[in-house]
Design an enzyme around this catalytic site. Structure first.
Site, PDB file in Angstrom:
ATOM      1  N   TYR A 166      -0.430  16.691 -41.921  1.00  0.00           N
ATOM      2  CA  TYR A 166      -0.971  15.555 -42.674  1.00  0.00           C
ATOM      3  C   TYR A 166      -0.185  14.283 -42.341  1.00  0.00           C
ATOM      4  CZ  TYR A 166      -2.251  12.591 -46.621  1.00  0.00           C
ATOM      5  OH  TYR A 166      -2.669  11.541 -47.400  1.00  0.00           O
ATOM      6  N   GLU A 179      -6.917  11.435 -54.589  1.00  0.00           N
ATOM      7  CA  GLU A 179      -5.723  10.823 -55.181  1.00  0.00           C
ATOM      8  C   GLU A 179      -5.784  10.910 -56.703  1.00  0.00           C
ATOM      9  OE1 GLU A 179      -3.069  10.111 -53.636  1.00  0.00           O
ATOM     10  OE2 GLU A 179      -3.740   9.915 -51.570  1.00  0.00           O
ATOM     11  N   TRP A 215       1.055  16.600 -54.109  1.00  0.00           N
ATOM     12  CA  TRP A 215       0.008  16.354 -53.123  1.00  0.00           C
ATOM     13  C   TRP A 215      -0.337  17.627 -52.350  1.00  0.00           C
ATOM     14  CZ3 TRP A 215      -4.061  13.840 -52.235  1.00  0.00           C
ATOM     15  CH2 TRP A 215      -4.629  13.795 -50.971  1.00  0.00           C
TER      16      TRP A 215
END
Length: 193
Positions: free
Chosen positions: A26, A48, A56
Site C-alpha cells: 500500500y 477512510e 488502517w
C-alpha cells in the site's frame, strides 16, 4: 522508529509501512499517489470513514470485501441501496458492520448522485495545498493529523451534505489520494519535488 527505515529490500520507507506486507504494498504503490475520478474518490472517502477509530490495516485487508458489498463503490449503484441492502450489509463479515458508517456510505452516495460528473473530484482537489509550500517531514512526529486545508475540506463536504468526514478523516483522505505527500524526506517512495 520515527525516521525512514530500511525494509527487507534495503529501500528506505516510512516506518509505519514496515509492519506487514500489506502495508508495504500500500505504501509503495498507492499512498500519496494522485487519485482522480468521482467513484474512486468516493471509495477512498468511504474507506477512510470506516477506518475512523480503527487501524488502517483492518480496512486494507477488507477492501475487496467492501468493494463487493458496496457495488464497487459506483456512486450511482450505491445511491439505489434500500433498507434491505443496509440490513444485508450489517450481516456481511467481509466489511466493518457499523450501522452509522453504512448509513453514511449510502446517504453520501445519494447526495453525490445528484452532483455533476467530476464535481467531487474538483471539490476535493480544490483543497490541495501547494506542495512547494509544505515542509517535507523528516520524522513521523512532523506529519500532522489535521491541517487548515483538511478542516476546510471537511466543512465544504459537510456543507454539501456529506457525512462522516471530520478534519482528521479529510486529512487521511488527502494523504491517501496524493493531495499531500507525507512520505518522509528519506523515504524512497516520496515523489520528486
Amino acid at each position: 522508529m520515527t525516521e525512514a527505515l530500511a525494509g527487507q529490500d534495503g529501500a528506505l520507507r516510512c516506518p509505519w509501512a514496515l509492519s506487514t506486507e500489506d502495508y508495504v504494498a500500500y505504501h509503495d504503490e498507492e499512498w500519496g499517489r494522485p487519485v482522480h475520478g468521482d467513484d474512486v474518490l468516493y471509495e477512498r472517502l468511504c474507506l477512510e470513514a470506516f477506518q475512523s477509530g480503527l487501524s488502517w490495516i483492518t480496512i486494507l485487508r477488507r477492501r475487496e470485501g467492501f468493494r463487493a458489498a458496496f457495488a464497487g463503490f459506483e456512486i450511482a449503484k450505491v445511491a439505489t441501496f434500500t433498507d434491505a441492502d443496509k440490513e444485508r450489509l450489517l450481516l456481511d463479515p467481509g466489511i466493518i458492520r457499523n450501522r452509522a458508517k453504512i448509513e453514511a456510505t449510502v446517504a453520501n452516495a445519494r447526495v453525490l448522485a445528484d452532483w455533476a460528473p467530476g464535481e467531487l473530484d474538483e471539490l476535493i482537489w480544490s483543497f490541495a495545498p501547494a506542495l512547494a509550500t509544505r515542509p517535507v517531514p523528516k520524522r513521523l512526529a512532523e506529519v500532522p493529523a489535521v491541517t487548515d486545508e483538511s478542516t476546510a475540506l471537511s466543512k465544504a463536504l459537510k456543507k454539501r451534505g456529506i457525512r462522516f468526514v471530520g478534519p482528521t478523516t479529510a486529512y487521511a483522505l488527502m494523504q491517501a489520494c496524493g493531495l499531500v505527500d507525507d512520505h518522509l524526506a528519506d523515504c524512497a517512495f516520496r515523489s520528486a519535488p
